[in-house]
Enzyme design. Sequence first.
Site, PDB file in Angstrom:
ATOM      1  N   ARG A   1       0.836  -1.206   0.000  1.00 43.14           N
ATOM      2  CA  ARG A   1       0.000   0.000   0.000  1.00 43.14           C
ATOM      3  C   ARG A   1       0.866   1.250   0.000  1.00 43.14           C
ATOM      4  O   ARG A   1       0.524   2.256  -0.619  1.00 43.14           O
ATOM      5  CB  ARG A   1      -0.961  -0.019   1.193  1.00 43.14           C
TER       6      ARG A   1
ATOM      7  N   LYS B   1      -2.679   6.489   1.290  1.00 41.00           N
ATOM      8  CA  LYS B   1      -2.561   6.899   2.699  1.00 41.00           C
ATOM      9  C   LYS B   1      -1.596   8.080   2.750  1.00 41.00           C
ATOM     10  O   LYS B   1      -0.440   7.957   3.167  1.00 41.00           O
ATOM     11  CB  LYS B   1      -2.092   5.710   3.553  1.00 41.00           C
TER      12      LYS B   1
ATOM     13  N   GLU C   1     -16.104   6.720   3.789  1.00 42.31           N
ATOM     14  CA  GLU C   1     -15.125   6.359   4.818  1.00 42.31           C
ATOM     15  C   GLU C   1     -15.685   6.670   6.216  1.00 42.31           C
ATOM     16  O   GLU C   1     -16.509   7.585   6.359  1.00 42.31           O
ATOM     17  CB  GLU C   1     -13.857   7.178   4.557  1.00 42.31           C
TER      18      GLU C   1
HETATM   19  N1  PLP Z   1      -9.322   4.318   6.265  1.00 41.58           N
HETATM   20  C1  PLP Z   1      -8.511   5.295   6.691  1.00 41.58           C
HETATM   21  C2  PLP Z   1      -8.764   6.686   6.222  1.00 41.58           C
HETATM   22  C3  PLP Z   1      -7.454   5.000   7.560  1.00 41.58           C
HETATM   23  O1  PLP Z   1      -6.646   5.965   8.011  1.00 41.58           O
HETATM   24  C4  PLP Z   1      -7.270   3.663   7.979  1.00 41.58           C
HETATM   25  C5  PLP Z   1      -6.162   3.329   8.875  1.00 41.58           C
HETATM   26  O2  PLP Z   1      -5.144   2.866   8.474  1.00 41.58           O
HETATM   27  C6  PLP Z   1      -8.136   2.677   7.496  1.00 41.58           C
HETATM   28  C7  PLP Z   1      -9.166   3.037   6.644  1.00 41.58           C
HETATM   29  C8  PLP Z   1      -7.960   1.258   7.890  1.00 41.58           C
HETATM   30  O3  PLP Z   1      -6.926   0.648   7.188  1.00 41.58           O
HETATM   31  P1  PLP Z   1      -6.098  -0.550   7.830  1.00 41.58           P
HETATM   32  O4  PLP Z   1      -7.092  -1.596   8.180  1.00 41.58           O
HETATM   33  O5  PLP Z   1      -5.205  -1.008   6.744  1.00 41.58           O
HETATM   34  O6  PLP Z   1      -5.396  -0.013   8.998  1.00 41.58           O
HETATM   35  C1  COI Z   2      -4.413   3.213  11.547  1.00 47.50           C
HETATM   36  O1  COI Z   2      -5.447   2.573  11.753  1.00 47.50           O
HETATM   37  O2  COI Z   2      -3.292   2.712  11.576  1.00 47.50           O
HETATM   38  C2  COI Z   2      -4.473   4.598  11.211  1.00 47.50           C
HETATM   39  O3  COI Z   2      -3.620   5.037  10.532  1.00 47.50           O
HETATM   40  C3  COI Z   2      -5.583   5.379  11.728  1.00 47.50           C
HETATM   41  C4  COI Z   2      -5.208   6.720  12.302  1.00 47.50           C
HETATM   42  C5  COI Z   2      -4.558   6.666  13.630  1.00 47.50           C
HETATM   43  C6  COI Z   2      -4.570   7.637  11.328  1.00 47.50           C
END
Ligand code: PLP
Ligand code: COI
Length: 337
Positions: free
Chosen positions: A80, A183, A219
């Site tokens: 990612r 991200k 989101e």
């Molecule tokens: N959506 C956003 C905007 C986020 O910041 C996060 C956190 O990482 C997620 C979704 C969830 O992604 P992940 O499950 O890979 O942490």
């Molecule tokens: C995460 O779930 O790792 C995130 O990045 C969420 C947030 C703390 C930015």
Amino acid sequence: MNNIDWSSLPFGYFKTDYNVRCYFRDGKWGEIETSSSEEIVMHMAATCLHYGQAAFEGMKAFRGVDGKIRLFRPNENAKRMISSANGILMAPVPEDLFVEACKKVVKLNERFVPPAGSGASLYLRPILIGTGAQVGVHPADEYLFMIFTCPVGPYFKEGFKPVKFQIAEDFDRAAPLGTGRYKVGGNYAASLYSGQRAHDEGYSNCIYLDAKEKKYIDEAGAANFFGIKNNTYCTPKSTSILPSITNMSLRQLALDMGMKVEERQIPVEELSTFEEVAACGTAAVVSPINQIEDRGTGKVYKYAENPGPVCTKLYHTLKGIQDGSVKDTHNWNLVIE
Ligand code: PLP
Ligand code: COI
């Protein structure tokens, strides 16, 4: 020796012993360096400061019931971050280098990996920033990739207890053909005002609608959204949400549990038909939602006060895989030796 009260840790910054850094200069990545400084020195014209060339990741290392330390799906975070880098023209960090740096930083900070059963974990925050100087709007030619770690507790102070969300129709986090799927720092800047307002108005965070039609769930703050009904796990399909690794894992666990999985547009009105709804992510894990208020229409969607059976099963299965108490049938964990 640590004197940390692991079970009452918040989700926040906590100084650990070391971070790791790697510089991209002259068209190539250097060696992984170890640092004990909390600071970085950079040029005042660095592109991360002016033009938002900044991406990050979030991942967790867990101390298992067997004492081993496991990192959850680090190769997915590596991929990612490559996608984020390509999306905003930064030098991508090769997958192997990313995973090597993760292993190294966890080992260096091993004494900060919380014990099994404490509910806490070691959060890894990889960042990639443009450090080369530019004044015109151009990508940098130098980059810094670094990872710091913090032992953390639950993202929502409620832990595994339902939280309230607000639909913020008057804000967009990301555009359909913009950077929402990456991200990158700019998406979080775009969410700060509406997120703070949601807090001030008594909610954990806000749910964004799709920016084009304002009809579909997009989101859920810094997490993805999912809803459960008729033995089906439903989650938004959108070009402006982050492809969550937690969500991807939960979709697989739902299939393993004999459920159907639908990734599709979810109209706001459909909220009244779900048996359970939740936010999911590395920080949020599975955070059941007991109430969603649509700030625009005033309509309130209510759910059970306690976590529902499907969210509870998904949560415990995911946590179990992460701490080694449930068989890791999909080979998601990287054991740190
Ligand atoms: N959506 C956003 C905007 C986020 O910041 C996060 C956190 O990482 C997620 C979704 C969830 O992604 P992940 O499950 O890979 O942490
Ligand atoms: C995460 O779930 O790792 C995130 O990045 C969420 C947030 C703390 C930015």
